[in-house]
Design a protein around this motif. Sequence first.
Motif, mmCIF file in Angstrom:
data_model
loop_
_atom_site.group_PDB
_atom_site.id
_atom_site.type_symbol
_atom_site.label_atom_id
_atom_site.label_comp_id
_atom_site.label_asym_id
_atom_site.label_seq_id
_atom_site.Cartn_x
_atom_site.Cartn_y
_atom_site.Cartn_z
ATOM 1 N N TYR A 1 0.888 10.524 -20.099
ATOM 2 C CA TYR A 1 2.036 9.667 -19.789
ATOM 3 C C TYR A 1 2.217 9.627 -18.272
ATOM 4 N N MET A 2 2.189 10.820 -17.676
ATOM 5 C CA MET A 2 2.394 10.905 -16.217
ATOM 6 C C MET A 2 1.271 10.187 -15.463
ATOM 7 N N ARG A 3 0.055 10.326 -15.992
ATOM 8 C CA ARG A 3 -1.094 9.669 -15.347
ATOM 9 C C ARG A 3 -0.908 8.151 -15.382
ATOM 10 N N LEU A 4 -0.538 7.615 -16.561
ATOM 11 C CA LEU A 4 -0.361 6.162 -16.684
ATOM 12 C C LEU A 4 0.761 5.671 -15.772
ATOM 13 N N GLU A 5 1.852 6.414 -15.743
ATOM 14 C CA GLU A 5 2.992 6.031 -14.909
ATOM 15 C C GLU A 5 2.578 5.980 -13.438
ATOM 16 N N GLU A 6 1.808 6.984 -13.048
ATOM 17 C CA GLU A 6 1.358 7.072 -11.655
ATOM 18 C C GLU A 6 0.415 5.912 -11.299
ATOM 19 N N LEU A 7 -0.505 5.604 -12.228
ATOM 20 C CA LEU A 7 -1.478 4.532 -11.959
ATOM 21 C C LEU A 7 -0.800 3.163 -11.880
ATOM 22 N N ILE A 8 0.187 2.938 -12.748
ATOM 23 C CA ILE A 8 0.893 1.639 -12.705
ATOM 24 C C ILE A 8 1.702 1.538 -11.404
ATOM 25 N N THR A 9 2.318 2.646 -11.010
ATOM 26 C CA THR A 9 3.091 2.667 -9.759
ATOM 27 C C THR A 9 2.170 2.392 -8.567
ATOM 28 N N LYS A 10 0.941 2.929 -8.626
ATOM 29 C CA LYS A 10 -0.044 2.677 -7.551
ATOM 30 C C LYS A 10 -0.335 1.192 -7.421
ATOM 31 N N GLN A 11 -0.436 0.507 -8.556
ATOM 32 C CA GLN A 11 -0.693 -0.937 -8.523
ATOM 33 C C GLN A 11 0.484 -1.683 -7.897
ATOM 34 N N LEU A 12 1.698 -1.195 -8.158
ATOM 35 C CA LEU A 12 2.879 -1.812 -7.533
ATOM 36 C C LEU A 12 2.840 -1.624 -6.026
ATOM 37 N N LEU A 13 2.395 -0.442 -5.584
ATOM 38 C CA LEU A 13 2.275 -0.177 -4.136
ATOM 39 C C LEU A 13 1.202 -1.063 -3.517
ATOM 40 N N ALA A 14 0.114 -1.244 -4.273
ATOM 41 C CA ALA A 14 -0.978 -2.115 -3.781
ATOM 42 C C ALA A 14 -0.450 -3.537 -3.596
ATOM 43 N N LEU A 15 0.380 -3.992 -4.526
ATOM 44 C CA LEU A 15 0.951 -5.346 -4.421
ATOM 45 C C LEU A 15 1.890 -5.442 -3.218
ATOM 46 N N ASP A 16 2.644 -4.358 -2.966
ATOM 47 C CA ASP A 16 3.550 -4.319 -1.813
ATOM 48 C C ASP A 16 2.789 -4.501 -0.512
ATOM 49 N N ALA A 17 1.580 -3.964 -0.504
ATOM 50 C CA ALA A 17 0.776 -3.980 0.727
ATOM 51 C C ALA A 17 0.158 -5.346 0.995
ATOM 52 N N ILE A 18 0.135 -6.207 -0.025
ATOM 53 C CA ILE A 18 -0.460 -7.543 0.183
ATOM 54 C C ILE A 18 0.577 -8.434 0.850
ATOM 55 N N ASP A 19 0.278 -8.829 2.064
ATOM 56 C CA ASP A 19 1.243 -9.645 2.813
ATOM 57 C C ASP A 19 0.647 -11.026 3.017
ATOM 58 N N SER A 20 1.269 -12.024 2.432
ATOM 59 C CA SER A 20 0.708 -13.363 2.584
ATOM 60 C C SER A 20 1.809 -14.398 2.564
ATOM 61 N N GLN A 21 1.615 -15.427 3.371
ATOM 62 C CA GLN A 21 2.579 -16.533 3.398
ATOM 63 C C GLN A 21 2.127 -17.649 2.463
ATOM 64 N N ASP A 22 0.924 -17.486 1.910
ATOM 65 C CA ASP A 22 0.347 -18.500 1.029
ATOM 66 C C ASP A 22 1.194 -18.600 -0.250
ATOM 67 N N VAL A 23 1.612 -19.827 -0.582
ATOM 68 C CA VAL A 23 2.522 -20.042 -1.716
ATOM 69 C C VAL A 23 1.893 -19.554 -3.025
ATOM 70 N N ARG A 24 0.583 -19.870 -3.210
ATOM 71 C CA ARG A 24 -0.087 -19.502 -4.461
ATOM 72 C C ARG A 24 -0.169 -17.978 -4.601
ATOM 73 N N THR A 25 -0.489 -17.311 -3.492
ATOM 74 C CA THR A 25 -0.592 -15.840 -3.516
ATOM 75 C C THR A 25 0.776 -15.223 -3.804
ATOM 76 N N LYS A 26 1.812 -15.781 -3.144
ATOM 77 C CA LYS A 26 3.167 -15.269 -3.343
ATOM 78 C C LYS A 26 3.564 -15.332 -4.817
ATOM 79 N N ALA A 27 3.297 -16.481 -5.447
ATOM 80 C CA ALA A 27 3.657 -16.678 -6.854
ATOM 81 C C ALA A 27 2.885 -15.708 -7.748
ATOM 82 N N ALA A 28 1.570 -15.552 -7.454
ATOM 83 C CA ALA A 28 0.738 -14.651 -8.273
ATOM 84 C C ALA A 28 1.211 -13.213 -8.117
ATOM 85 N N ARG A 29 1.563 -12.839 -6.869
ATOM 86 C CA ARG A 29 2.006 -11.463 -6.626
ATOM 87 C C ARG A 29 3.315 -11.184 -7.376
ATOM 88 N N LYS A 30 4.207 -12.180 -7.348
ATOM 89 C CA LYS A 30 5.494 -12.029 -8.050
ATOM 90 C C LYS A 30 5.252 -11.775 -9.546
#
Length: 453
Positions: free
Chosen positions: A402-431
């Motif tokens: 459970y802890m492993r899965l929670e940690e891995l999903i949280t890592k993906q959220l952090l990865a998304l936070d790190a993606i910085d783009s002004q591109d409308v399509r990327t913004k929508a996909a990231r959301k």
Amino acid sequence: MSMDMGNQHASVTALQEIQKKVKEIEQQVVTFSGLKSDPTYKKIEKALTKQLFEIESIDTEGKGNILQAQKKATEETERVLKELEQNATHPRRLEIEMIFSETQSLVALHTTQFNSGDGPKTDEFEEGIQNILKRLTQVKTEGKIPLRKARYRTLTKVLAIQEILENSSKQQVLSLPLSAEAHPTVSKINSIMCDVNKTRCSLIALLAGVNDNETYRHLSCTLTGLIANLDALDVSGHTDIREYRKEVVKEINSLLKYLDLEEEAELGSAYDLGQNQSIVKIEELRKQMAAIKNSLLEVHQRVSDIHMGTKSELQGLIANLDEVSVGRNPCIREARRRAVVEVQAVITYIDLKEVLEKRQSLPEHTVSEPPCYIAVWAVFGHLSELQKEVLFFDGKRADKNYMRLEELITKQLLALDAIDSQDVRTKAARKQAVKLANNILGYLDMKTDEWEY
């Protein structure tokens, strides 16, 4: 010697008889859902104490085997006594009682406002009752029959109080349909209606446990008597008066159904929602969903190869769940909500898998995509794998997995936070990816919160 054997046999037989009685009393203890102050508690306690005295008064003649039997009978009776006390003082049982005492305060306040003619603050009352119902469904019963029974009985009473008060508020809005001049029977019906209103107040107080001078049986007789009085009125040829009388009879019948609650609550299975038809239907639909979900485990299968009907089957399950009658019972409503969330999680998984497979089969389309957009899709790929694991996860929050899965999903959220783009399509996909990751986390939480109906 033979006399000795006879004596010894008589004492052992007497002890066995006592143990048989204790076993019978234990059946009441197993389902006892009250508190120490309940008359039933005192009655059972007295019966068990009496058996203890009986055991002690048996002549053992200092014989080892009789002493042994006496000791065993004493231990058994003391164990049942202890179980009775534990049922009545269990922290969860006291929690249920505490929540119910808040209901009593709310009802007292509401009826005072109602009787004073200030006009009750219905919104505040309804909000208070909703909050109480929610908290009752969250009381963990650990599958213990006395706790389940106590929670069910309390829920049923609070729901009844809520319903009666709602209906009485509606009644207040209706002005009496006819004036007394219209026909002599109208004033008689009006006066019966006043009696009905008084009885309604008594019933609410009785359900809330704040009316010691009234019993369910007496109220039942009163209401049945009022119906008999209405039936005796001659309203032939007056359609409007007959209609008015019909309304009052309907009102009395609606109150009579609440008087059966107490009897129902005493029935063995009434508190067991596992036997409730709506829950049985929900569980049946969940089984069908599990079978469809397990078909997704075929590792070598592409989602697009899975029969197209799978998704419409799942959509059909949601439609069937929507049709399940939940009445006003918050436990059944919550059971249905959870089943819908489970089905939706499988649909989301299939949808995402299909899109990912499509992208893989058309690599030429991705060449012109900006790196940020490709990065978001990489996260979608990881989330899809994690979602599959969460779908089939069957453990507790304390588990390492459970802890492993929670940690891995949280890592993906952090990865998304790190993606910085002004591109409308990327913004929508990231959301969308952030929403998906949070949904997977929420679903994992729901699967492990040990909720029970």
